[in-house]
Write an enzyme that holds these catalytic residues in place. Structure first.
Site, PDB file in Angstrom:
ATOM      1  N   TRP A 157      77.477  61.709 118.746  1.00 17.94           N
ATOM      2  CA  TRP A 157      77.106  60.927 117.847  1.00 17.94           C
ATOM      3  C   TRP A 157      78.319  59.818 117.098  1.00 17.94           C
ATOM      4  O   TRP A 157      78.136  58.917 116.602  1.00 17.94           O
ATOM      5  CB  TRP A 157      76.643  61.761 116.426  1.00 17.94           C
ATOM      6  CG  TRP A 157      77.645  62.544 116.070  1.00 17.94           C
ATOM      7  CD1 TRP A 157      77.664  63.994 116.166  1.00 17.94           C
ATOM      8  CD2 TRP A 157      78.813  62.569 115.433  1.00 17.94           C
ATOM      9  NE1 TRP A 157      78.838  64.672 115.980  1.00 17.94           N
ATOM     10  CE2 TRP A 157      79.599  63.783 115.290  1.00 17.94           C
ATOM     11  CE3 TRP A 157      79.606  61.554 114.737  1.00 17.94           C
ATOM     12  CZ2 TRP A 157      80.831  64.001 114.648  1.00 17.94           C
ATOM     13  CZ3 TRP A 157      80.939  61.522 114.327  1.00 17.94           C
ATOM     14  CH2 TRP A 157      81.426  62.865 114.234  1.00 17.94           C
ATOM     15  N   ASN A 158      79.659  60.111 117.681  1.00 17.20           N
ATOM     16  CA  ASN A 158      80.614  59.350 117.324  1.00 17.20           C
ATOM     17  C   ASN A 158      80.562  57.916 117.751  1.00 17.20           C
ATOM     18  O   ASN A 158      81.102  57.118 117.218  1.00 17.20           O
ATOM     19  CB  ASN A 158      81.983  60.138 117.345  1.00 17.20           C
ATOM     20  CG  ASN A 158      82.410  60.409 118.535  1.00 17.20           C
ATOM     21  OD1 ASN A 158      81.644  60.389 119.616  1.00 17.20           O
ATOM     22  ND2 ASN A 158      83.475  60.801 118.815  1.00 17.20           N
ATOM     23  N   LYS A 181      69.759  62.843 126.518  1.00 10.07           N
ATOM     24  CA  LYS A 181      69.359  63.387 125.326  1.00 10.07           C
ATOM     25  C   LYS A 181      70.359  63.125 124.503  1.00 10.07           C
ATOM     26  O   LYS A 181      71.531  63.553 124.307  1.00 10.07           O
ATOM     27  CB  LYS A 181      69.369  65.147 125.633  1.00 10.07           C
ATOM     28  CG  LYS A 181      68.591  65.992 124.797  1.00 10.07           C
ATOM     29  CD  LYS A 181      69.004  65.952 123.275  1.00 10.07           C
ATOM     30  CE  LYS A 181      70.199  66.495 123.369  1.00 10.07           C
ATOM     31  NZ  LYS A 181      71.020  66.531 121.580  1.00 10.07           N
ATOM     32  N   PRO A 182      70.217  62.093 123.441  1.00  6.18           N
ATOM     33  CA  PRO A 182      71.285  61.692 122.534  1.00  6.18           C
ATOM     34  C   PRO A 182      71.396  62.820 121.240  1.00  6.18           C
ATOM     35  O   PRO A 182      70.708  63.664 121.146  1.00  6.18           O
ATOM     36  CB  PRO A 182      70.643  60.347 121.898  1.00  6.18           C
ATOM     37  CG  PRO A 182      69.089  60.651 121.910  1.00  6.18           C
ATOM     38  CD  PRO A 182      69.132  61.390 123.324  1.00  6.18           C
ATOM     39  N   ALA A 183      72.590  62.591 120.743  1.00 10.12           N
ATOM     40  CA  ALA A 183      72.932  63.465 119.568  1.00 10.12           C
ATOM     41  C   ALA A 183      71.895  63.319 118.564  1.00 10.12           C
ATOM     42  O   ALA A 183      71.138  62.328 118.265  1.00 10.12           O
ATOM     43  CB  ALA A 183      74.159  63.220 118.959  1.00 10.12           C
ATOM     44  N   GLY A 235      81.152  65.846 124.448  1.00  8.75           N
ATOM     45  CA  GLY A 235      80.703  66.765 123.125  1.00  8.75           C
ATOM     46  C   GLY A 235      81.833  67.676 122.969  1.00  8.75           C
ATOM     47  O   GLY A 235      83.120  67.768 123.375  1.00  8.75           O
ATOM     48  N   SER A 236      81.531  68.699 122.276  1.00  6.71           N
ATOM     49  CA  SER A 236      82.632  69.634 122.109  1.00  6.71           C
ATOM     50  C   SER A 236      82.804  70.543 123.170  1.00  6.71           C
ATOM     51  O   SER A 236      82.063  70.751 124.194  1.00  6.71           O
ATOM     52  CB  SER A 236      82.129  70.619 120.830  1.00  6.71           C
ATOM     53  OG  SER A 236      80.733  71.400 121.484  1.00  6.71           O
ATOM     54  N   GLU A 257      83.372  65.473 128.971  1.00  6.43           N
ATOM     55  CA  GLU A 257      84.319  64.880 128.234  1.00  6.43           C
ATOM     56  C   GLU A 257      84.528  65.633 127.037  1.00  6.43           C
ATOM     57  O   GLU A 257      83.570  65.411 126.205  1.00  6.43           O
ATOM     58  CB  GLU A 257      84.010  63.342 128.077  1.00  6.43           C
ATOM     59  CG  GLU A 257      83.970  62.502 129.195  1.00  6.43           C
ATOM     60  CD  GLU A 257      85.171  62.049 129.840  1.00  6.43           C
ATOM     61  OE1 GLU A 257      86.163  62.302 129.157  1.00  6.43           O
ATOM     62  OE2 GLU A 257      85.281  61.537 130.715  1.00  6.43           O
ATOM     63  N   LEU A 258      85.402  66.546 126.725  1.00  2.48           N
ATOM     64  CA  LEU A 258      85.483  67.473 125.674  1.00  2.48           C
ATOM     65  C   LEU A 258      86.252  67.168 124.546  1.00  2.48           C
ATOM     66  O   LEU A 258      86.770  65.959 124.492  1.00  2.48           O
ATOM     67  CB  LEU A 258      85.367  68.743 126.194  1.00  2.48           C
ATOM     68  CG  LEU A 258      84.420  69.023 127.410  1.00  2.48           C
ATOM     69  CD1 LEU A 258      84.720  70.352 127.898  1.00  2.48           C
ATOM     70  CD2 LEU A 258      83.165  69.080 127.207  1.00  2.48           C
ATOM     71  N   CYS A 291      87.255  61.730 119.768  1.00  6.20           N
ATOM     72  CA  CYS A 291      88.134  62.631 120.688  1.00  6.20           C
ATOM     73  C   CYS A 291      89.385  62.247 121.189  1.00  6.20           C
ATOM     74  O   CYS A 291      90.151  63.103 121.517  1.00  6.20           O
ATOM     75  CB  CYS A 291      87.010  63.076 121.882  1.00  6.20           C
ATOM     76  SG  CYS A 291      86.427  61.843 122.719  1.00  6.20           S
ATOM     77  N   GLU A 388      90.612  70.392 115.862  1.00  3.87           N
ATOM     78  CA  GLU A 388      90.391  68.948 115.832  1.00  3.87           C
ATOM     79  C   GLU A 388      90.113  68.783 114.340  1.00  3.87           C
ATOM     80  O   GLU A 388      88.890  69.397 113.836  1.00  3.87           O
ATOM     81  CB  GLU A 388      89.472  68.453 116.711  1.00  3.87           C
ATOM     82  CG  GLU A 388      89.868  67.841 117.959  1.00  3.87           C
ATOM     83  CD  GLU A 388      88.636  67.164 118.594  1.00  3.87           C
ATOM     84  OE1 GLU A 388      88.769  66.190 118.903  1.00  3.87           O
ATOM     85  OE2 GLU A 388      87.663  67.876 118.838  1.00  3.87           O
TER      86      GLU A 388
HETATM   87  P1  ADP Z   1      79.905  67.523 118.360  1.00  2.00           P
HETATM   88  O1  ADP Z   1      80.875  68.586 118.027  1.00  2.00           O
HETATM   89  O2  ADP Z   1      80.502  66.070 118.704  1.00  2.00           O
HETATM   90  O3  ADP Z   1      78.832  67.449 117.384  1.00  2.00           O
HETATM   91  P2  ADP Z   1      78.450  68.905 120.282  1.00  2.00           P
HETATM   92  O4  ADP Z   1      78.972  69.680 121.514  1.00  2.00           O
HETATM   93  O5  ADP Z   1      77.954  70.021 119.251  1.00  2.00           O
HETATM   94  O6  ADP Z   1      79.596  67.941 119.731  1.00  2.00           O
HETATM   95  O7  ADP Z   1      77.099  68.072 120.540  1.00  2.00           O
HETATM   96  C1  ADP Z   1      77.119  67.239 121.431  1.00  2.00           C
HETATM   97  C2  ADP Z   1      75.683  67.037 122.290  1.00  2.00           C
HETATM   98  O8  ADP Z   1      75.477  68.342 122.780  1.00  2.00           O
HETATM   99  C3  ADP Z   1      74.725  66.790 121.316  1.00  2.00           C
HETATM  100  O9  ADP Z   1      73.918  65.683 122.004  1.00  2.00           O
HETATM  101  C4  ADP Z   1      73.805  67.813 120.978  1.00  2.00           C
HETATM  102  O10 ADP Z   1      72.712  67.995 120.708  1.00  2.00           O
HETATM  103  C5  ADP Z   1      74.214  68.756 122.265  1.00  2.00           C
HETATM  104  N1  ADP Z   1      74.103  70.043 122.161  1.00  2.00           N
HETATM  105  C6  ADP Z   1      74.514  71.031 121.346  1.00  2.00           C
HETATM  106  N2  ADP Z   1      74.269  72.239 121.651  1.00  2.00           N
HETATM  107  C7  ADP Z   1      73.919  72.247 122.822  1.00  2.00           C
HETATM  108  C8  ADP Z   1      73.525  73.191 123.913  1.00  2.00           C
HETATM  109  N3  ADP Z   1      73.335  74.650 123.410  1.00  2.00           N
HETATM  110  N4  ADP Z   1      73.040  72.774 125.027  1.00  2.00           N
HETATM  111  C9  ADP Z   1      72.777  71.650 125.130  1.00  2.00           C
HETATM  112  N5  ADP Z   1      73.224  70.684 124.391  1.00  2.00           N
HETATM  113  C10 ADP Z   1      73.670  70.930 123.135  1.00  2.00           C
END
Ligand code: ADP
Length: 485
Positions: A157-158, A181-183, A235-236, A257-258, A291, A388
């Site tokens: 989402w950032n 699949k967007p946030a 994402g994370s 990209e974590l 990030c 973070e």
């Molecule tokens: P952030 O810490 O930046 O919110 P996340 O890793 O939680 O990052 O989320 C980044 C993306 O990963 C979002 O699009 C979220 O919906 C998706 N996501 C979160 N959990 C899962 C999962 N278990 N499997 C697939 N996608 C996921």
């Protein structure tokens, strides 16, 4: 929405196989404004079945898309780029509405996001193969490059626009179809991009957007369906590891990209004013929610007090508020979880002896607003040394010498971005080489650009996005051996 002039850009349906659709279940989820919690729109809450259909549609669209000449694909991408730029104001408004970042920053992201489309439109025509001197007189060796196939992109989402274009543009340029699949916090920018892609002439099935409030179900399908050949995720680290495990069942190619834990080192020979300018941009951009945002400031003893004082003065000038308000450069945090995390890490730092130089509390505006903060006397015992913060809080640590700075900077499982300020050319080379990071800003706090390879090492993931390297992960090499020559 009064802020959006072109009503078509606010989409309330997802986009599969060139068709705007709701969820099979008829369910939707709410997209809200983080500045005040108000409802912006509802979008379809999709699951596995819709993801499967999008993957199949992408697969069906793949041969025709791959068969276009690179020039034809580039022309469509350029059109998409132009439309994104023409709609900069509306896209920025949509972004400020759903993500919260100040409008000027949102406008900047639209341009930054479009720059990946422009860049990869150009790169599409330079996906060269190779001829290799043969090992035998009657044989010839040729290497051709082909699109890897259906790509799944899971985005955060950032940067609701740039993180999509940075994945989708190289995939499309290479001849791959994509399912995005967007946030769940920011699906509206993704849908607006899809609508503009449709207007640009991207054929049906080549670019699909699945919206869902439960990322895991769609994510599981995207990472286990054998048709998908490549998963690109930002994402994370935690979710990245889940996706890597899931993708292993069909050995998909992965770009991850974590998370990061960026150090920012200020040596005693640094230009302190320049370091403060770099610190502001690297720490407080997007209200600390990138990030590559600095998470740990290491300042050499001799200049610690001067840097802390000047940074505090500069941070005092930052203005917090809703993203549409004049002069605001610090927006709300994305949601309550984000605020809770900042509060927890600051409380832990305070309890372990950190000294608040500025802020250190929620903002009087309420909601998810947090005061731009500077906290001194941080130590590695604090949770924030390893987690973070993802908020507008600078934590300052003291160090004695170069060796200690490098040891502290590398003392993390992460390795995305690092920054340091020094005017000693020998030190600059030594430190740049020893930092275990994918990207290093040297006397510079802002490093992201379409021309350069973005990515990390260690648990910050693997793969590079943007640059001439960014297209490689969407391509397979095929070796052709011609015999009987
Ligand atoms: P952030 O810490 O930046 O919110 P996340 O890793 O939680 O990052 O989320 C980044 C993306 O990963 C979002 O699009 C979220 O919906 C998706 N996501 C979160 N959990 C899962 C999962 N278990 N499997 C697939 N996608 C996921």
């Amino acid at each position: 929405m009064t802020q959006i002039k072109h009503a078509d850009l606010l989409r309330r349906q997802a986009y599969i196989d060139g068709t705007w659709v709701g969820a099979d279940s008829g369910k939707s989820f709410k997209v809200t404004n983080p500045a005040d919690g108000s409802l912006i729109a509802e979008v379809p809450d999709m699951g596995k079945a819709e993801a499967t259909r999008a993957i199949q549609a992408a697969n069906a669209a793949w041969p025709a898309w791959a068969a276009l000449t690179a020039k034809q694909r580039a022309a469509i991408l350029r059109k998409w780029n132009d439309l994104i730029l023409q709609n900069q104001d509306d896209l920025a408004a949509l972004m400020t509405l759903e993500q919260g970042k100040p409008l000027a920053e949102a406008k900047g992201e639209v341009v930054y996001g479009a720059s990946f489309v422009e860049w990869f439109a150009e790169e599409a025509r330079r996906i060269y193969g190779d001829t290799i001197p043969s090992h035998a007189a009657d044989k010839r060796i040729v290497v051709v490059k082909q699109p890897i196939g259906v790509v799944a992109a899971i985005t955060p989402w950032n940067f609701p626009i740039a993180m999509i274009t940075r994945k989708v543009a190289p995939a499309l340029a290479a001849g791959c179809p994509v399912v995005v699949k967007p946030a769940e916090d920011t699906p509206l920018c993704a849908l607006a991009l899809a609508w503009l892609a449709e207007q640009a002439g991207i054929p049906k099935g080549v670019f699909n957007v699945i919206t869902s409030s439960h990322g895991a179900e769609v994510g599981t399908e995207l990472t286990t369906n054998p048709i998908v050949r490549k998963v690109s995720f930002t994402g994370s680290t935690e979710v990245g590891k889940i996706l890597a495990r899931q993708s292993s069942s069909t050995l998909k190619k992965l770009s991850l990209e974590l998370g990061g834990n960026a150090p920012f080192i200020v040596f005693d020979d640094a230009d302190i004013d320049a370091a403060v300018t770099g610190a502001i941009i690297s720490k407080y951009r997007n209200t600390g929610q990138t990030c590559v945002c600095t998470n740990r400031f290491f300042v050499q003893e001799k200049v610690y007090d001067a840097f802390a004082a000047k940074l505090t003065e500069a941070v005092k000038k930052l203005k917090t508020g809703p993203g549409f308000a004049d002069g605001v450069n610090q927006g709300p945090l994305i949601n309550q979880d984000a605020l809770d995390k900042v509060e927890r890490l600051v409380a832990d730092a305070k309890a372990k002896g950190a000294k608040v130089l500025l802020g250190g509390e929620r903002h009087e505006l309420g909601g998810t607003f947090y005061q731009p903060s500077v906290i001194g006397d941080a130590t590695t015992k604090m949770d924030s040394a390893q987690e973070e913060i993802f908020g507008p809080v600078a934590l300052l640590y003291r160090f004695k010498d170069e060796a200690e700075a490098i040891r502290l900077a590398n003392d993390t499982p992460y390795g995305l971005a690092a920054y340091f300020y020094s005017r000693d050319i020998g030190r600059v080379w030594r430190v740049a080489e020893k930092l275990e990071y994918g990207m290093v800003g040297i006397n510079e706090g802002l490093i992201s650009t379409a021309e350069a390879p973005f990515g990390g090492v260690k648990e910050s993931g693997h793969g590079r996005e943007g640059s001439k390297y960014g297209i490689d992960s969407f391509i397979e090499l095929k070796y052709l051996c011609f015999g009987g020559v």
